[in-house]
Scaffold this motif. Structure first.
Motif, PDB file in Angstrom:
ATOM      1  N   ASP A 157       0.837  -1.202   0.000  1.00 52.35           N
ATOM      2  CA  ASP A 157       0.000   0.000   0.000  1.00 52.35           C
ATOM      3  C   ASP A 157       0.872   1.251   0.000  1.00 52.35           C
ATOM      4  O   ASP A 157       2.094   1.179   0.180  1.00 52.35           O
ATOM      5  N   ARG A 158       0.246   2.384  -0.206  1.00 53.89           N
ATOM      6  CA  ARG A 158       0.964   3.651  -0.389  1.00 53.89           C
ATOM      7  C   ARG A 158       1.609   4.185   0.888  1.00 53.89           C
ATOM      8  O   ARG A 158       2.398   5.121   0.835  1.00 53.89           O
ATOM      9  N   GLN A 189       3.235  -3.855  -9.707  1.00 49.30           N
ATOM     10  CA  GLN A 189       2.409  -2.657  -9.609  1.00 49.30           C
ATOM     11  C   GLN A 189       0.938  -3.029  -9.386  1.00 49.30           C
ATOM     12  O   GLN A 189       0.226  -2.390  -8.604  1.00 49.30           O
ATOM     13  N   GLU A 192      -1.017  -3.440  -5.849  1.00 42.13           N
ATOM     14  CA  GLU A 192      -1.318  -2.346  -4.926  1.00 42.13           C
ATOM     15  C   GLU A 192      -2.703  -2.533  -4.299  1.00 42.13           C
ATOM     16  O   GLU A 192      -3.674  -2.882  -4.972  1.00 42.13           O
ATOM     17  N   GLN A 215       7.584   3.599  -5.897  1.00 40.15           N
ATOM     18  CA  GLN A 215       6.219   4.012  -5.577  1.00 40.15           C
ATOM     19  C   GLN A 215       6.130   4.688  -4.214  1.00 40.15           C
ATOM     20  O   GLN A 215       5.303   5.560  -4.004  1.00 40.15           O
TER      21      GLN A 215
END
Length: 226
Positions: A157-158, A189, A192, A215
């Motif tokens: 996750d971000r 990618q 995510e 990222q």
């Protein structure tokens, strides 16, 4: 996010809250297991051509990230991984780093439910079968402590959290190390997630790298050995 100021470890919440809500923890565990199955199936279904393209892109992005963050890694310890279950194959980078004077290690399970051990690897190492039947350096190989470590993931996750295979080995290892390495999550990618619903034991990674590039990155001072 809470910090242990003496070790530099980063937790999803204060370690004193590790008890948490048992029902919520069970819900998260069930959700994570379902996501692992979904994401691993999607990864396994990639064509050989797609896997090769992902690996080639990741190799280039990884070498660029290492150069930008660390410059010359000569004589420092870099932990990679031996790819399993459709993970991106970055072994050419391990060989390149070895020939550039970097001490390369591979993680392995030496004792069940204990932190991982990092044994030195070279292109000439005679590998043996370890846990999960993964090839690992032999017991007589030198044990090292990594300055930089790769952590292959199933999902990410971000915020920099990694969804792994569910054994807890990587988080357990990071929590046990006296000197925290710079940890780079490696994967697809397409893996995510909006969140992995981090729990108190989850430790945020320093960077997330996919075939599309960096990222997530949380820079710390790694210009010299900790």
């Amino acid at each position: 996010m809470a910090d242990d100021s003496q070790t530099g470890r980063r937790y999803a919440s204060s370690p004193c809250m590790a008890g948490g809500d048992p029902e919520q923890a069970r819900d998260v565990a069930r959700w994570r297991q379902a996501e692992r199955l979904r994401l691993r199936a999607a990864r396994q279904n990639l064509s050989v051509e797609a896997r090769n393209a992902v690996a080639t892109a990741l190799q280039a992005h990884l070498l660029d990230l290492l150069a930008r963050c660390f410059g010359d890694l000569r004589d420092r310890v870099f932990s990679g991984y031996w790819p399993i279950k459709g993970e991106p194959d970055l072994r050419p980078v391990l060989s390149d780093l070895h020939h550039a004077g970097v001490r390369v290690a591979l993680p392995l399970v030496e004792v069940k439910q204990a932190p991982l051990v990092f044994r030195r690897w070279t292109p000439d190492t005679r590998m043996v079968r370890g846990d999960w039947n993964i090839p690992v350096p032999p017991p007589e190989a030198e044990v090292l402590t990594p300055d930089v470590a790769l952590a292959p993931f199933v999902g990410w996750d971000r915020k920099g959290y990694r969804l792994g295979y569910g054994g807890g080995y990587f988080d357990r290892t990071l929590a046990a190390l006296d000197s925290r390495p710079f940890v780079i999550g490696i994967g697809l990618q397409a893996a995510e997630l909006g969140t992995i619903y981090p729990q108190p034991h989850d430790i945020r990674l320093d960077a997330i790298l996919t075939e599309c590039g960096v990222q997530v990155i949380h820079l710390r001072d790694h210009s010299a050995s900790d």
